[in-house]
Design a protein around this motif. Sequence first.
Motif, PDB file in Angstrom:
ATOM      1  N   CYS A 123     -11.275  12.099  -6.537  1.00 25.39           N
ATOM      2  CA  CYS A 123     -12.351  12.763  -5.017  1.00 25.39           C
ATOM      3  C   CYS A 123     -12.708  13.520  -4.606  1.00 25.39           C
ATOM      4  O   CYS A 123     -13.146  14.253  -4.043  1.00 25.39           O
ATOM      5  CB  CYS A 123     -11.972  10.876  -4.364  1.00 25.39           C
ATOM      6  SG  CYS A 123     -13.467  10.742  -3.001  1.00 25.39           S
ATOM      7  N   ARG A 180       0.959  -0.662  -0.211  1.00 24.31           N
ATOM      8  CA  ARG A 180      -0.001  -0.269  -0.328  1.00 24.31           C
ATOM      9  C   ARG A 180       0.748   1.347   0.230  1.00 24.31           C
ATOM     10  O   ARG A 180       1.748   1.363   0.903  1.00 24.31           O
ATOM     11  CB  ARG A 180      -0.700  -0.533   1.293  1.00 24.31           C
ATOM     12  CG  ARG A 180      -2.009  -1.401   1.524  1.00 24.31           C
ATOM     13  CD  ARG A 180      -2.471  -1.269   2.255  1.00 24.31           C
ATOM     14  NE  ARG A 180      -4.263  -0.271   1.700  1.00 24.31           N
ATOM     15  CZ  ARG A 180      -5.017  -0.203   2.359  1.00 24.31           C
ATOM     16  NH1 ARG A 180      -4.670   0.521   3.643  1.00 24.31           N
ATOM     17  NH2 ARG A 180      -6.159   0.593   1.799  1.00 24.31           N
ATOM     18  N   SER A 232     -17.389   9.468   1.544  1.00 29.81           N
ATOM     19  CA  SER A 232     -17.400   8.359   1.243  1.00 29.81           C
ATOM     20  C   SER A 232     -15.481   8.278   0.305  1.00 29.81           C
ATOM     21  O   SER A 232     -15.856   9.331  -1.046  1.00 29.81           O
ATOM     22  CB  SER A 232     -17.935   6.620   0.905  1.00 29.81           C
ATOM     23  OG  SER A 232     -19.029   6.797   1.341  1.00 29.81           O
ATOM     24  N   PRO A 237     -12.834   6.269  -1.847  1.00 25.75           N
ATOM     25  CA  PRO A 237     -12.398   5.022  -2.788  1.00 25.75           C
ATOM     26  C   PRO A 237     -12.538   4.078  -2.366  1.00 25.75           C
ATOM     27  O   PRO A 237     -11.738   4.179  -1.134  1.00 25.75           O
ATOM     28  CB  PRO A 237     -11.459   6.102  -3.774  1.00 25.75           C
ATOM     29  CG  PRO A 237     -11.655   7.035  -3.756  1.00 25.75           C
ATOM     30  CD  PRO A 237     -11.969   7.428  -2.570  1.00 25.75           C
ATOM     31  N   GLU A 238     -13.081   3.262  -2.991  1.00 24.28           N
ATOM     32  CA  GLU A 238     -12.941   1.623  -2.373  1.00 24.28           C
ATOM     33  C   GLU A 238     -10.704   1.127  -2.185  1.00 24.28           C
ATOM     34  O   GLU A 238     -10.339   1.883  -2.867  1.00 24.28           O
ATOM     35  CB  GLU A 238     -12.949   0.281  -3.243  1.00 24.28           C
ATOM     36  CG  GLU A 238     -13.560  -0.750  -2.735  1.00 24.28           C
ATOM     37  CD  GLU A 238     -14.504  -2.354  -3.163  1.00 24.28           C
ATOM     38  OE1 GLU A 238     -13.811  -3.565  -3.879  1.00 24.28           O
ATOM     39  OE2 GLU A 238     -14.534  -1.687  -4.458  1.00 24.28           O
ATOM     40  N   GLY A 239     -10.461   0.714  -1.370  1.00 26.94           N
ATOM     41  CA  GLY A 239      -8.755   0.185  -1.313  1.00 26.94           C
ATOM     42  C   GLY A 239      -8.451   1.586  -0.193  1.00 26.94           C
ATOM     43  O   GLY A 239      -7.215   1.512  -0.379  1.00 26.94           O
ATOM     44  N   THR A 240      -8.843   2.881  -0.193  1.00 21.59           N
ATOM     45  CA  THR A 240      -8.754   3.629   0.254  1.00 21.59           C
ATOM     46  C   THR A 240      -8.939   3.801   2.179  1.00 21.59           C
ATOM     47  O   THR A 240      -9.968   3.338   2.154  1.00 21.59           O
ATOM     48  CB  THR A 240      -8.962   5.132   0.330  1.00 21.59           C
ATOM     49  OG1 THR A 240      -8.458   5.127  -1.523  1.00 21.59           O
ATOM     50  CG2 THR A 240      -8.308   6.330   0.280  1.00 21.59           C
ATOM     51  N   THR A 241      -8.112   3.976   3.009  1.00 25.78           N
ATOM     52  CA  THR A 241      -7.677   3.785   4.723  1.00 25.78           C
ATOM     53  C   THR A 241      -7.138   5.597   4.570  1.00 25.78           C
ATOM     54  O   THR A 241      -6.425   5.840   4.363  1.00 25.78           O
ATOM     55  CB  THR A 241      -6.944   2.635   5.403  1.00 25.78           C
ATOM     56  OG1 THR A 241      -7.010   1.789   5.317  1.00 25.78           O
ATOM     57  CG2 THR A 241      -6.920   3.205   6.970  1.00 25.78           C
ATOM     58  N   PHE A 265      -3.830   3.877   0.248  1.00 33.27           N
ATOM     59  CA  PHE A 265      -4.716   2.823  -0.747  1.00 33.27           C
ATOM     60  C   PHE A 265      -3.653   2.178  -1.230  1.00 33.27           C
ATOM     61  O   PHE A 265      -2.740   1.937  -1.785  1.00 33.27           O
ATOM     62  CB  PHE A 265      -4.841   4.630  -1.740  1.00 33.27           C
ATOM     63  CG  PHE A 265      -3.594   4.926  -2.453  1.00 33.27           C
ATOM     64  CD1 PHE A 265      -3.545   5.081  -3.888  1.00 33.27           C
ATOM     65  CD2 PHE A 265      -3.370   6.165  -2.025  1.00 33.27           C
ATOM     66  CE1 PHE A 265      -2.708   5.070  -3.939  1.00 33.27           C
ATOM     67  CE2 PHE A 265      -1.474   6.404  -2.696  1.00 33.27           C
ATOM     68  CZ  PHE A 265      -1.294   6.528  -3.582  1.00 33.27           C
ATOM     69  N   LYS A 297      -7.567   8.424  -8.335  1.00 34.17           N
ATOM     70  CA  LYS A 297      -8.923   7.907  -7.967  1.00 34.17           C
ATOM     71  C   LYS A 297      -9.176   8.716  -6.929  1.00 34.17           C
ATOM     72  O   LYS A 297     -10.251   9.336  -7.317  1.00 34.17           O
ATOM     73  CB  LYS A 297      -9.139   6.473  -8.146  1.00 34.17           C
ATOM     74  CG  LYS A 297     -10.856   6.118  -7.712  1.00 34.17           C
ATOM     75  CD  LYS A 297     -10.935   5.424  -7.453  1.00 34.17           C
ATOM     76  CE  LYS A 297     -10.897   4.395  -8.827  1.00 34.17           C
ATOM     77  NZ  LYS A 297     -11.395   2.832  -8.600  1.00 34.17           N
TER      78      LYS A 297
END
Length: 326
Positions: A296, A249, A263, A265-269, A286, A292
Amino acid sequence: MIRLSHIKKSFKVARREGGFKNALGSFFSRSYDKVDALADISFEISDGETVGYIGPNGAGKSSTIKVMSGILTPDSGECVINGRVPWKERREHVAELGVVFGQRSALWWDVPVIDSFELLRDIYSVDPTEYKRNLDRLCELLNLSEILTTPVRMLSLGQRMRCEIAAALIHSPKLLFLDEPTIGLDAASKLAVRSFVLDLNRERGTTVILTTHDMQDIEAITNRIILIGKGHILLDGQLDALRQRFEGRRRLIAEFGGELDFSLPEGTTLCEIKRSGGTARAVFEFDGSASKLISCLSERVELYDVTVESTPIDEVVLNMYREYEV
């Protein structure tokens, strides 16, 4: 062209238990273990490539370099470099070869550095004009002018390593094998050595094989990685592709105005966020591309600054070691 095909090399290592009785008994009868330094090594390297040959201690890196240098004769397999077998045609082979071993010296201990360079000039029958040109350039880039008249035994480790590199290049070799070349060098000297090796590769097409535990050397100099472990080739590929595969990551640091009330993006912390006045500083981890996540954020907050951090090369290599259990 360098071509190794199914190279194998083993050594007999004497073993005994501790204690005086066992030490005395070893004079009359010794037991040996067979150690496979190179179990089955095959690869090809084209002219002008820069290759990082990496692996943990005892993996077989130095043994491979010694086979390619003609110092060791393998038990079986083929090694052909520029149409020659190194250990059978050593004189012709070493005339086109430069080698730096971090723990070995090509310089004469008690004489000034310049005497060693001149002796190497005569050994390799280097044309005087070419020798002068090479010496001047090496002295300038590696900062050797002030230590040429100093006996080798009086040099610091970093000074000696710079002289070792110059000694390996004094005869304009087509192949350069570097085994821990920057050991003991300060930051400025490391940068100078890396820059010099890259220039040598670009200007003369010198083929470079680098073995080191300093992954910054690997990242700066090479564009291909060969991973060896327990005498076997485990991985061979372009550095950029391997970085993408093993980097894990990535991190993005953003400074912005506004609230993160949406929210991601998927896979983001979101790992951390700090606020000072109307400005926030957040750290994200990420997967995949950063575009992406940046898109966002830019659509929903006012971005002031964005920094994307790649995974350090040491961590990338550690991930390789973990996957292949070496």
